[in-house]
Design a protein around this motif. Structure first.
Motif, PDB file in Angstrom:
ATOM      1  N   ALA A   1       0.827  -1.217   0.000  1.00 20.60           N
ATOM      2  CA  ALA A   1       0.000   0.000   0.000  1.00 20.60           C
ATOM      3  C   ALA A   1       0.854   1.256   0.000  1.00 20.60           C
ATOM      4  O   ALA A   1       0.500   2.255  -0.611  1.00 20.60           O
ATOM      5  CB  ALA A   1      -0.928  -0.005   1.200  1.00 20.60           C
ATOM      6  N   SER A   2       1.980   1.229   0.695  1.00 18.14           N
ATOM      7  CA  SER A   2       2.834   2.421   0.757  1.00 18.14           C
ATOM      8  C   SER A   2       4.271   2.003   0.988  1.00 18.14           C
ATOM      9  O   SER A   2       4.559   1.218   1.883  1.00 18.14           O
ATOM     10  CB  SER A   2       2.377   3.331   1.892  1.00 18.14           C
ATOM     11  OG  SER A   2       3.414   4.233   2.236  1.00 18.14           O
ATOM     12  N   LYS A   3       5.170   2.567   0.156  1.00 13.25           N
ATOM     13  CA  LYS A   3       6.596   2.223   0.313  1.00 13.25           C
ATOM     14  C   LYS A   3       7.190   2.980   1.494  1.00 13.25           C
ATOM     15  O   LYS A   3       8.207   2.591   2.033  1.00 13.25           O
ATOM     16  CB  LYS A   3       7.373   2.584  -0.961  1.00 13.25           C
ATOM     17  CG  LYS A   3       6.974   1.769  -2.169  1.00 13.25           C
ATOM     18  CD  LYS A   3       7.698   0.422  -2.207  1.00 13.25           C
ATOM     19  CE  LYS A   3       7.202  -0.493  -3.296  1.00 13.25           C
ATOM     20  NZ  LYS A   3       5.952  -1.196  -3.003  1.00 13.25           N
ATOM     21  N   SER A   4       6.567   4.083   1.882  1.00  9.48           N
ATOM     22  CA  SER A   4       7.222   4.925   2.883  1.00  9.48           C
ATOM     23  C   SER A   4       6.717   4.690   4.309  1.00  9.48           C
ATOM     24  O   SER A   4       7.365   5.091   5.260  1.00  9.48           O
ATOM     25  CB  SER A   4       7.056   6.393   2.506  1.00  9.48           C
ATOM     26  OG  SER A   4       5.686   6.698   2.416  1.00  9.48           O
ATOM     27  N   VAL A   5       5.576   4.035   4.444  1.00  9.37           N
ATOM     28  CA  VAL A   5       5.024   3.903   5.793  1.00  9.37           C
ATOM     29  C   VAL A   5       5.909   2.988   6.649  1.00  9.37           C
ATOM     30  O   VAL A   5       6.476   2.014   6.162  1.00  9.37           O
ATOM     31  CB  VAL A   5       3.561   3.380   5.753  1.00  9.37           C
ATOM     32  CG1 VAL A   5       3.501   1.891   5.468  1.00  9.37           C
ATOM     33  CG2 VAL A   5       2.841   3.707   7.055  1.00  9.37           C
ATOM     34  N   LYS A   6       6.092   3.371   7.918  1.00  8.38           N
ATOM     35  CA  LYS A   6       6.879   2.538   8.830  1.00  8.38           C
ATOM     36  C   LYS A   6       5.913   1.651   9.621  1.00  8.38           C
ATOM     37  O   LYS A   6       4.758   2.010   9.832  1.00  8.38           O
ATOM     38  CB  LYS A   6       7.659   3.422   9.810  1.00  8.38           C
ATOM     39  CG  LYS A   6       8.574   4.416   9.122  1.00  8.38           C
ATOM     40  CD  LYS A   6       9.938   3.813   8.903  1.00  8.38           C
ATOM     41  CE  LYS A   6      10.930   4.753   8.272  1.00  8.38           C
ATOM     42  NZ  LYS A   6      11.115   4.537   6.831  1.00  8.38           N
ATOM     43  N   ILE A   7       6.437   0.484  10.018  1.00  9.15           N
ATOM     44  CA  ILE A   7       5.547  -0.490  10.673  1.00  9.15           C
ATOM     45  C   ILE A   7       6.081  -0.867  12.059  1.00  9.15           C
ATOM     46  O   ILE A   7       7.243  -1.249  12.198  1.00  9.15           O
ATOM     47  CB  ILE A   7       5.427  -1.757   9.796  1.00  9.15           C
ATOM     48  CG1 ILE A   7       4.904  -1.369   8.411  1.00  9.15           C
ATOM     49  CG2 ILE A   7       4.532  -2.798  10.462  1.00  9.15           C
ATOM     50  CD1 ILE A   7       5.075  -2.442   7.372  1.00  9.15           C
ATOM     51  N   ILE A   8       5.189  -0.747  13.050  1.00  8.63           N
ATOM     52  CA  ILE A   8       5.503  -1.230  14.407  1.00  8.63           C
ATOM     53  C   ILE A   8       4.690  -2.502  14.625  1.00  8.63           C
ATOM     54  O   ILE A   8       3.497  -2.533  14.307  1.00  8.63           O
ATOM     55  CB  ILE A   8       5.066  -0.227  15.500  1.00  8.63           C
ATOM     56  CG1 ILE A   8       5.694   1.147  15.264  1.00  8.63           C
ATOM     57  CG2 ILE A   8       5.408  -0.755  16.894  1.00  8.63           C
ATOM     58  CD1 ILE A   8       5.228   2.199  16.277  1.00  8.63           C
ATOM     59  N   VAL A   9       5.320  -3.528  15.162  1.00  8.78           N
ATOM     60  CA  VAL A   9       4.550  -4.720  15.542  1.00  8.78           C
ATOM     61  C   VAL A   9       4.547  -4.799  17.074  1.00  8.78           C
ATOM     62  O   VAL A   9       5.595  -4.727  17.719  1.00  8.78           O
ATOM     63  CB  VAL A   9       5.136  -6.001  14.922  1.00  8.78           C
ATOM     64  CG1 VAL A   9       4.405  -7.230  15.462  1.00  8.78           C
ATOM     65  CG2 VAL A   9       5.028  -5.941  13.407  1.00  8.78           C
ATOM     66  N   THR A  10       3.340  -4.916  17.613  1.00  2.00           N
ATOM     67  CA  THR A  10       3.149  -4.906  19.060  1.00  2.00           C
ATOM     68  C   THR A  10       2.257  -6.079  19.451  1.00  2.00           C
ATOM     69  O   THR A  10       1.335  -6.416  18.717  1.00  2.00           O
ATOM     70  CB  THR A  10       2.426  -3.598  19.481  1.00  2.00           C
ATOM     71  OG1 THR A  10       3.226  -2.501  19.064  1.00  2.00           O
ATOM     72  CG2 THR A  10       2.202  -3.523  20.975  1.00  2.00           C
TER      73      THR A  10
END
Ligand code: ATR
Length: 520
Positions: free
Chosen positions: A50-59
């Motif tokens: 969906a987006s190359k720039s979005v950062k992802i946090i996994v919690t």
């Protein structure tokens, strides 16, 4: 940065939220303790698509620290510690940008994750977090908790207590200050109605990020506001007049134009039309070679055109025809973007933002010195951006009077071309047209003088790699092509027009392909 938590219990809804949130947020947090049986690798992949720039946090929040929202409690999965560790490890292997683990999980668990990251040479960063759903401890207590988190070797410390009194927000402000003085990244805010002010102020105070939800989206903690409200607050606080509200309420097709003279060679229509398609926006971007600027502006209002790019020679002249000018554009004295908010035309400048973002992706700007070659409009944007980011610009120009005038405007040094070797600087940025097609074998600086710079950037994007950049690369410098700045300034225009992130990698590939065809 604004982070949207994905907290849907149904997996199908979670995928939908990931796709939507990835386009609106800077960061998304996958709350794996709430998403019923979502596969973390697949959710990460969906966000990346969906987006190359979005950062992802996994919690995967512990039940004891789960931040049950005031309205409609979300049900948590019951997970063993071993299952939680497996999930976080899988997140690292799947390329999450951040994983969040509570301090209460203990040093051993934290060390295991750190050692996996090291072994995998992973760029995943560890957030060590602490929540109190009952209240806010004293500032001394908060500092102790912060130190305990920091001592685990966390990349980022997260401290989120519950505000019982408005004054609890002040403790969080002091804690952010305390963390910043130690050079640590911190996420800190208060939950609850009385903590809302800390959510609004978090980023301005120095918190690494703050949380918000999509309209109608599920919140993961009490007090979270919608992304629209948060963005509007942020822009208000930073003096920018963004226009997201009008976009949300715009019905049907939206059209965009480029105003310039000439415009035949422009790559903006190619780039923006590709972006509009990818973003599934029903609209078109067309270039117009303008001879009468006033009539062209009237056309934007009259035809309800959502947005415009403005290029040479109108970037300054256009300011006289607009209703409002954003603070940065006013300070720069140039507008390259117009947003039409139901007949109210607002001028912005994204040139400096594109340049700063391209530079920041390669190196720190704060505390570094940059030589800027040239003294025209692009040099002004470069000096403005570098100074705004805490760097030191030094102007070098062929015509000393113009160079000195620009340097005086930014209260920075000027050197004549012949003295460039006397400047100690980390980077060099060419803003002149020397080296642009068809003069592809020209450069202002001799190769022997380039080795002293860590990074060399050229704002020219045709050719993709100018002679200056080819020489710099041969001398071992990092190089930044003008293409990087071009697509980022375009991405920022799209953000202003639509309130959404542009697919930067796709835009880069589209423009690169066209330029490579041109070069071959
Ligand atoms: P822009 O708005 O793209 O920055 P500009 O306002 O025309 O364009 O400015 C171009 C800059 O490139 C000027 O500073 C110009 O130097 P002068 O101030 O001496 O005119 C610089 N420039 C253009 N051609 C040059 C050349 N052959 N050698 C050195 N500098 C050059």
């Amino acid at each position: 940065m604004i982070c949207i938590p994905v907290a849907d219990t149904a997996t199908r809804d979670a995928f939908r939220s990931v796709e939507k949130s990835a386009l609106h947020a800077d960061v998304i947090e996958l709350r794996m303790d709430l998403i019923a049986d979502g596969d973390v690798a697949q959710l990460i992949a969906a966000a990346r698509r969906a987006s190359k720039s979005v950062k992802i946090i996994v919690t995967c929040r512990r039940q004891e620290e789960s931040l049950i929202p005031e309205a409609g409690a979300l049900s948590q999965k019951s997970m063993t510690k071993a299952a939680k560790m497996e999930l976080l490890k899988k997140a690292v292997l799947s390329g999450a940008d951040f994983i969040d683990i509570e301090l209460a999980e203990g040093n051993k668990a934290i060390r295991q994750l750190q050692s996996l990251c090291r072994k995998q040479k992973s760029s995943t960063r560890l957030i060590v977090s602490w929540h109190d759903i009952s209240g806010t401890p004293s500032l001394t207590g908060l500092k102790k908790i912060f130190q305990a988190c920091a001592q685990t070797g966390a990349n980022i410390v997260k401290i989120v207590p519950y505000a019982r009194k408005i004054s609890d927000n002040a403790k969080i402000l002091s804690l952010i200050d305390y963390a910043k003085k130690q050079g640590r990244d911190v996420i800190a805010m208060c939950m609850g109605e009385k903590g809302k002010i800390s959510r609004v102020m978090a980023s301005s105070w120095g918190s690494f990020l703050t949380f918000a939800v999509l309209p109608g989206g599920k919140s993961s903690a009490p007090g979270q506001m919608t992304i629209r409200v948060m963005r509007e607050f942020q822009h208000l606080l930073h003096g920018h007049e963004r226009s997201i509200e009008a976009w949300y309420s715009l019905p049907g097709k939206s059209n965009f134009v480029l105003l310039g003279n000439p415009v035949r060679q422009s790559l903006s229509p190619l780039m923006h039309n590709r972006a509009l398609r990818a973003m599934r926006i029903d609209g078109r971007y067309s270039a117009f070679c303008v001879s009468d600027l006033e009539s062209a502006i009237a056309g934007i209002r009259g035809m309800n055109i959502r947005g415009a790019s403005v290029t040479i020679p109108f970037k300054t002249a256009v300011m006289g025809y607009l209703d409002r000018i954003d603070a940065d554009a006013a300070a720069l004295g140039a507008v390259n973007t117009i947003v039409n908010n139901r007949g109210c035309l607002i001028g912005y400048n994204t040139d400096w933002l594109g340049l700063v973002q391209a530079l920041k992706d390669e190196m720190n700007i704060a505390g570094e010195t940059f030589v800027i070659l040239g003294a025209g409009g692009t040099a002004r944007a470069a000096a403005y951006g570098i100074q705004k980011e805490g760097g030191q610009p030094v102007i070098v120009n062929r015509t000393p009077e113009k160079g000195r005038a620009l340097a005086a405007r930014f209260d920075c040094p000027f050197y004549p071309m012949a003295d460039i070797g006397k400047i100690q600087a980390a980077g060099l940025i060419n803003t002149t047209s020397v080296g642009m097609y068809p003069q592809v074998d020209q450069a202002l600086i001799a190769p022997a003088k380039l080795a002293r710079y860590r990074t060399v950037m050229d704002v020219i994007y045709n050719p993709l790699k100018t002679k200056l950049l080819r020489d710099a690369e041969a001398k071992g410098c990092k190089i930044i092509m003008g293409l990087e700045m071009f697509v980022r300034q375009g991405g920022e225009q799209l953000k202003l027009w639509t309130g959404r992130e542009a697919p930067l990698s796709l835009l880069k590939e589209t423009v690169r392909e066209r330029l490579m065809k041109f070069e071959s």
